[in-house]
Design a protein around this motif. Structure first.
Motif, short mmCIF file in Angstrom:
data_model
loop_
_atom_site.label_atom_id
_atom_site.label_comp_id
_atom_site.label_asym_id
_atom_site.label_seq_id
_atom_site.Cartn_x
_atom_site.Cartn_y
_atom_site.Cartn_z
N ASN A 143 0.82 -1.22 0.00
CA ASN A 143 0.00 0.00 0.00
C ASN A 143 0.85 1.26 0.00
O ASN A 143 0.45 2.28 -0.56
CB ASN A 143 -0.92 0.03 1.23
CG ASN A 143 -2.07 -0.95 1.12
OD1 ASN A 143 -2.06 -1.83 0.26
ND2 ASN A 143 -3.03 -0.83 2.01
N ILE A 144 2.02 1.20 0.64
CA ILE A 144 2.92 2.36 0.59
C ILE A 144 4.00 2.17 -0.47
O ILE A 144 4.40 3.12 -1.13
CB ILE A 144 3.56 2.68 1.97
CG1 ILE A 144 4.41 3.96 1.85
CG2 ILE A 144 4.39 1.53 2.48
CD1 ILE A 144 4.94 4.48 3.17
N GLU A 145 4.47 0.92 -0.66
CA GLU A 145 5.62 0.75 -1.54
C GLU A 145 5.30 0.95 -3.02
O GLU A 145 6.19 1.28 -3.81
CB GLU A 145 6.28 -0.61 -1.32
CG GLU A 145 6.80 -0.84 0.09
CD GLU A 145 7.70 0.25 0.64
OE1 GLU A 145 8.20 1.10 -0.13
OE2 GLU A 145 7.92 0.27 1.86
N PHE A 146 4.05 0.75 -3.43
CA PHE A 146 3.69 1.10 -4.81
C PHE A 146 3.96 2.59 -5.06
O PHE A 146 4.32 3.00 -6.16
CB PHE A 146 2.23 0.79 -5.11
CG PHE A 146 1.96 -0.68 -5.31
CD1 PHE A 146 2.86 -1.49 -5.97
CD2 PHE A 146 0.79 -1.25 -4.83
CE1 PHE A 146 2.61 -2.84 -6.15
CE2 PHE A 146 0.53 -2.60 -5.02
CZ PHE A 146 1.44 -3.40 -5.67
N PHE A 147 3.80 3.40 -4.01
CA PHE A 147 4.00 4.84 -4.13
C PHE A 147 5.45 5.22 -3.80
O PHE A 147 6.08 5.99 -4.52
CB PHE A 147 3.03 5.58 -3.22
CG PHE A 147 1.59 5.36 -3.60
CD1 PHE A 147 0.99 6.15 -4.57
CD2 PHE A 147 0.85 4.35 -3.03
CE1 PHE A 147 -0.32 5.94 -4.95
CE2 PHE A 147 -0.47 4.13 -3.40
CZ PHE A 147 -1.06 4.93 -4.36
N ARG A 148 5.98 4.68 -2.70
CA ARG A 148 7.30 5.09 -2.23
C ARG A 148 8.42 4.46 -3.06
O ARG A 148 9.43 5.10 -3.35
CB ARG A 148 7.47 4.72 -0.76
CG ARG A 148 8.80 5.15 -0.17
CD ARG A 148 8.81 5.07 1.33
NE ARG A 148 8.62 3.72 1.84
CZ ARG A 148 8.54 3.44 3.14
NH1 ARG A 148 8.59 4.41 4.03
NH2 ARG A 148 8.38 2.20 3.55
N THR A 149 8.26 3.19 -3.42
CA THR A 149 9.31 2.50 -4.17
C THR A 149 9.07 2.56 -5.67
O THR A 149 9.92 3.04 -6.42
CB THR A 149 9.42 1.03 -3.71
OG1 THR A 149 9.79 1.00 -2.32
CG2 THR A 149 10.48 0.28 -4.50
N VAL A 150 7.93 2.08 -6.13
CA VAL A 150 7.69 2.00 -7.58
C VAL A 150 7.58 3.40 -8.18
O VAL A 150 8.33 3.77 -9.09
CB VAL A 150 6.44 1.16 -7.89
CG1 VAL A 150 6.20 1.11 -9.40
CG2 VAL A 150 6.61 -0.27 -7.35
N LEU A 151 6.65 4.21 -7.67
CA LEU A 151 6.51 5.58 -8.19
C LEU A 151 7.59 6.50 -7.63
O LEU A 151 7.84 7.57 -8.18
CB LEU A 151 5.13 6.13 -7.86
CG LEU A 151 3.95 5.42 -8.54
CD1 LEU A 151 2.63 6.06 -8.12
CD2 LEU A 151 4.09 5.44 -10.06
N GLY A 152 8.18 6.11 -6.51
CA GLY A 152 9.35 6.82 -6.01
C GLY A 152 9.09 8.05 -5.17
O GLY A 152 10.02 8.83 -4.92
N ILE A 153 7.87 8.25 -4.69
CA ILE A 153 7.55 9.47 -3.93
C ILE A 153 7.89 9.27 -2.46
O ILE A 153 7.38 8.37 -1.81
CB ILE A 153 6.05 9.80 -4.06
CG1 ILE A 153 5.64 9.92 -5.52
CG2 ILE A 153 5.73 11.08 -3.30
CD1 ILE A 153 4.13 9.99 -5.73
N ASP A 154 8.76 10.13 -1.92
CA ASP A 154 9.12 9.99 -0.51
C ASP A 154 9.47 11.35 0.09
O ASP A 154 9.83 12.29 -0.62
CB ASP A 154 10.31 9.04 -0.36
CG ASP A 154 10.37 8.41 1.03
OD1 ASP A 154 9.47 8.66 1.85
OD2 ASP A 154 11.33 7.67 1.29
N SER A 155 9.37 11.41 1.41
CA SER A 155 9.78 12.61 2.14
C SER A 155 11.29 12.73 2.13
O SER A 155 12.01 11.74 2.32
CB SER A 155 9.26 12.56 3.58
OG SER A 155 9.79 13.64 4.33
N ASP A 156 11.79 13.94 1.93
CA ASP A 156 13.23 14.18 1.91
C ASP A 156 13.64 15.15 3.01
O ASP A 156 14.78 15.62 3.03
CB ASP A 156 13.63 14.74 0.54
CG ASP A 156 15.06 14.38 0.14
OD1 ASP A 156 15.59 13.40 0.71
OD2 ASP A 156 15.63 15.05 -0.72
N ALA A 157 12.70 15.46 3.92
CA ALA A 157 12.98 16.35 5.04
C ALA A 157 11.82 16.25 6.02
O ALA A 157 10.70 15.87 5.63
CB ALA A 157 13.13 17.80 4.57
N PRO A 158 12.04 16.55 7.31
CA PRO A 158 10.94 16.51 8.27
C PRO A 158 9.75 17.34 7.79
O PRO A 158 9.90 18.42 7.21
CB PRO A 158 11.56 17.12 9.53
CG PRO A 158 13.01 16.79 9.41
CD PRO A 158 13.32 16.90 7.95
N GLY A 159 8.55 16.80 8.04
CA GLY A 159 7.33 17.47 7.63
C GLY A 159 7.04 17.38 6.15
O GLY A 159 6.14 18.05 5.66
#
Length: 312
Positions: A226-242
């Protein structure tokens, strides 16, 4: 959980209010650390995963003759690293320094106690007779594996069948480690247990890999796609607090057309990837008040708030 919330949501006042609780938890575990920093005979149910490896007991990992466990030491190391980051930004300098010191001590003792030069892996106990995906995933995630060695370490995690294997739950950490090792393009090939659940007619994910005998047919800890399709496959992730900075680093594998969007404290982050006549057409939308970077084949491309198109 507190560190995740800090990175993805922010809410500094909430985090500050909970730091005392984090300090109390770490103080409890510090009472079971020896003079070298390694945990000894940690009490109660030291659950890690429903793994079926030798000397695993009701979800608890093997312990050596000295009462120590690489996996528990690595979990504590990660906790000190996370707590130190939050204390350094929102808490007290004293605790930031203390946790940094304790983390560095643990790094040294984990390398000394558990590293097997012959296997090129971290063992589960000081005797170096038992090895797991769990310990070596955590070693990658806590920075104990040098950048130059990450790819080979990841390949061992994937191919060495003698390692105690992660169940569906701990694959959350295994997959993060493999991605950090540069193997994220294989993510869609790592979903066998989820496909097995679907083939059995399940519409929610089971608690355990052994779905014929599982205790729960609807378990949130199995839902990491549920998260890795977005965080890993599509690659969207936080790069700083908040989530104030956004990193876009896709791992598309064999996909040639993929898109999605996720909630963000300031709106939504959206991406679309399409391979067209040998060129990638990439659309990215970032919320107002944010900045970001696209990481593509090892190169960084600056992103700004709003909609943007990139051709690569």
């Amino acid at each position: 959980m507190l560190h995740d919330y800090w990175m993805y949501r922010g809410d500094d006042d909430f985090i500050r209010d909970k730091l005392n609780g984090a300090r109390d938890i770490l103080k409890f575990f510090s009472g079971y650390q020896g003079s070298d920093g390694s945990l000894k005979n940690t009490p109660y149910w030291t659950f890690v995963d429903w793994a079926n490896g030798k000397d695993w007991s009701v979800g608890s990992p093997p312990k050596g003759a000295d009462g120590g466990s690489a996996i528990l030491d690595l979990q504590l190391l990660w906790a000190y690293q996370w707590a130190g980051e939050m204390e350094g930004r929102l808490g007290l300098p004293y605790f930031a320094g203390l946790y940094h010191q304790k983390a560095e001590q643990l790094k040294q003792v984990i390398r000394r106690k558990y590293w097997s030069a012959s296997r090129r892996l971290f063992a589960d106990t000081e005797e170096k007779t038992l090895f797991s995906q769990h310990a070596n995933s955590l070693a990658i995630l806590t920075g104990l594996v040098a950048s130059a060695d990450l790819a080979k370490a990841g390949q061992r995690l994937l191919t060495d069948s003698t390692l105690t294997q992660c169940s569906i739950y701990f694959k959350y950490y295994l997959h993060q480690a493999l991605t950090k090792a540069g193997l994220g393009d294989g993510y869609m090939d790592w979903l066998g247990i989820w496909r097995k659940d679907m083939a059995m007619g399940l519409t929610t994910w089971a608690e355990d890999s052994n779905v014929e005998y599982t205790r729960s047919d609807c378990h949130a800890w199995s839902s990491s796609p549920n998260i890795e399709f977005f965080r890993t496959v599509l690659g969207i992730d936080s790069d700083a607090p908040g989530f104030k900075k956004i990193k876009i680093e896709p791992h598309l594998g064999k996909l040639t057309n993929a898109a999605g969007e996720i909630p963000h404290p300031r709106g939504k982050v959206g991406v679309r990837y399409r391979l067209d006549q040998g060129k990638w057409r990439i659309s990215i939308s970032l919320p107002a008040g944010t900045t970001g970077r696209l990481v593509w084949k090892g190169k960084d491309y600056e992103l700004k708030a709003g909609d943007q198109l990139v051709a690569l």
